[in-house]
Scaffold this active site. Structure first.
Site, PDB file in Angstrom:
ATOM      1  CG  HIS A  73      -1.704  -1.078   1.592  1.00  0.00           C
ATOM      2  ND1 HIS A  73      -2.598  -1.655   0.729  1.00  0.00           N
ATOM      3  CD2 HIS A  73      -1.788  -1.792   2.742  1.00  0.00           C
ATOM      4  CE1 HIS A  73      -3.184  -2.673   1.342  1.00  0.00           C
ATOM      5  NE2 HIS A  73      -2.717  -2.781   2.552  1.00  0.00           N
TER       6      HIS A  73
ATOM      7  CG  ASP B 218      -4.877  -6.058   2.320  1.00  0.00           C
ATOM      8  OD1 ASP B 218      -4.554  -6.587   3.400  1.00  0.00           O
ATOM      9  OD2 ASP B 218      -4.982  -4.817   2.197  1.00  0.00           O
TER      10      ASP B 218
HETATM   11 ZN    ZN Z   1      -2.320  -5.667   4.951  1.00  0.00          ZN
END
Ligand code: ZN
Length: 455
Positions: A270, A321
């Site tokens: 991210h 994720d």
């Molecule tokens: Zn994560």
């Protein structure tokens, strides 16, 4: 030894036809194009290198669909995290294993051969240690062994509750370790993985984020990297950028690149909120950008700075994720669409010209393998046999030329094109189904019922 015959396959130099390959000890040992199938060959229509799913928190799959209700006020990443903590406070090791096994089956059926399990739940509720510090890691190993997925296990160092060495709060007690405790955990996990898992398994390390560690601890924990992957959450949310800037005097990516030996063994998860300078510098570091487009969209994180990053030759891969939805084509398409929606443009994530699907798919195959420390991501002699077969006779694909197939797969096809998956030669998806699907799903149903009853 196994043999596979494919009508068509994507090799490093391009498409090959009538390809026969042999696999032994999990690796591709020979390739011959323009040949005939032989008795005993497994048959594939279109054979591709299979992707590594570089970022997963398996247990979060169990709360998929439970956090899409709008309560009064404004929901955010941080309210989602509150629910995740409460949910997690009840999970037992048996339930943890059952959930992970289901998730791994779903990943394999989606066309992933391997996974980076970013594993941060280590202890019992309240932070009491299990008799074995690797209890929950061993549950992940059991799920990987049962399903045959290639595992890169990433035990997480999580020491502080927020930027500036804040104490862990209630829900975070299950994650907490000092560097010394963590080093023991990793050493033990490596021993057990070497004993119980196939030789393609890896145990790297994952300092959770800059907010959950501190500069001294980060430097210290890198002593046990041993040349294996290092993963870290880096700049998912604007609040995180503000907190780290306030504490360390630099933005998270900026600080990390300045103060840690970031190289091709690293994966920055991210890296959503970066300036142009951070973007070009990260691209040049050789690290992989671990992108999780479905989860990042679901959590409202924002789009990655993909155009500049690819223009500077940055490596990337994708991860599921939170596992709110496990779909490889959707992961890649969401990545491209996030950029199109922001830039009001089409065919964005190709540096110069060419097929978007090929750029995304092959880029993520290469970056995913790099991030997971797997010698994979390409169909080549010597590489691991991480392979996926797709059915190009499906309506969404049947009109396409070979050079359009990956565009069709990414943008037009459903989730049902995968017929077979091999993970380091383990042929665990056949005719579109994982070979242990029924028993894994039954165990999941029992576990999730118990878990919900305990909430
Ligand atoms: Zn994560």
């Amino acid at each position: 030894m196994q043999t596979i015959f494919a009508q068509r396959a994507h090799l490093p130099l391009g498409w090959a036809e009538n390809l026969r390959l042999t696999v032994s000890d999990g690796r591709i040992t020979s390739l011959e194009a323009n040949t005939q199938p032989q008795a005993g060959d497994a048959r594939a229509d279109v054979l591709l290198p299979s992707l590594g799913n570089l970022h997963s928190h398996s247990f979060q799959r169990a709360m998929a669909g439970m956090t899409e209700y709008r309560a009064a006020g404004r929901d955010s990443f941080w309210t989602w995290r509150e629910l995740m903590y409460r949910f997690m406070d009840r999970i037992t090791p048996e339930q943890y294993e059952a959930i992970a096994a289901l998730v791994f089956v779903e990943m394999l059926e989606a066309g992933y051969a391997s996974v980076g399990e970013f594993h941060y739940v280590h202890h019992q509720p309240g932070g009491v240690h299990f008799a074995s510090v690797t209890e929950l890691s061993e549950r992940v190993f059991a799920a990987a062994g049962r399903t045959g997925i290639g595992l890169t296990h990433l035990p997480v160092l999580y020491t502080y509750g927020g930027a500036g060495k804040q104490a862990l709060d209630g829900g975070q007690q299950r994650f907490g370790n000092s560097v010394a405790e963590f080093s023991q955990l990793v050493a033990r996990a490596r021993d057990i993985a070497a004993r119980d898992l196939p030789s393609d398994a890896r145990v790297g390390i994952a300092p959770h984020s800059l907010r959950a560690t501190c500069p001294g601890d980060l430097a210290e924990v890198l002593q046990i990297q041993n040349g294996l992957p290092v993963h870290i959450h880096i700049a998912e949310q604007p609040k995180e950028v503000a907190d780290i800037s306030g504490w360390l005097g630099a933005r998270p990516v900026e600080w990390l690149l300045e103060n840690a030996p970031v190289d091709s063994k690293w994966c920055l998860i991210h890296a959503t909120h970066m300036t142009s300078a951070e973007t070009s510098r990260m691209a040049r570091s050789g690290a992989v950008a671990g992108l999780c487009p479905i989860t990042e969209a679901n959590l409202g994180d924002g789009p990655f700075n993909g155009v500049e990053y690819l223009a500077h030759g940055g490596a990337f891969g994708v991860g599921s994720d939170s596992n709110v939805r496990i779909s490889l084509p959707e992961e890649l398409r969401t990545l491209e669409y996030s950029q199109r929606l922001r830039d009001l443009a089409r065919n964005v994530l190709v540096p110069r010209e060419g097929s978007v699907g090929e750029t995304l798919y092959l880029g993520a195959a290469k970056g995913g393998a790099q991030a997971l420390g797997r010698d994979a991501g390409r169909i080549e002699e010597g590489a691991l046999a991480d392979l996926v077969a797709i059915d190009s006779s499906q309506p969404a694909l049947c009109a396409l030329k070979p050079e359009q197939l990956l565009d069709g797969l990414c943008f037009a096809a459903g989730d049902d094109t995968v017929t077979d998956v091999w993970s380091a030669g383990r042929h665990v998806v056949q005719q579109g189904r994982h070979i242990a699907r029924d028993s894994v799903v039954a165990a999941y149903r029992t576990a999730i019922k118990e878990l919900l009853n305990s909430l």
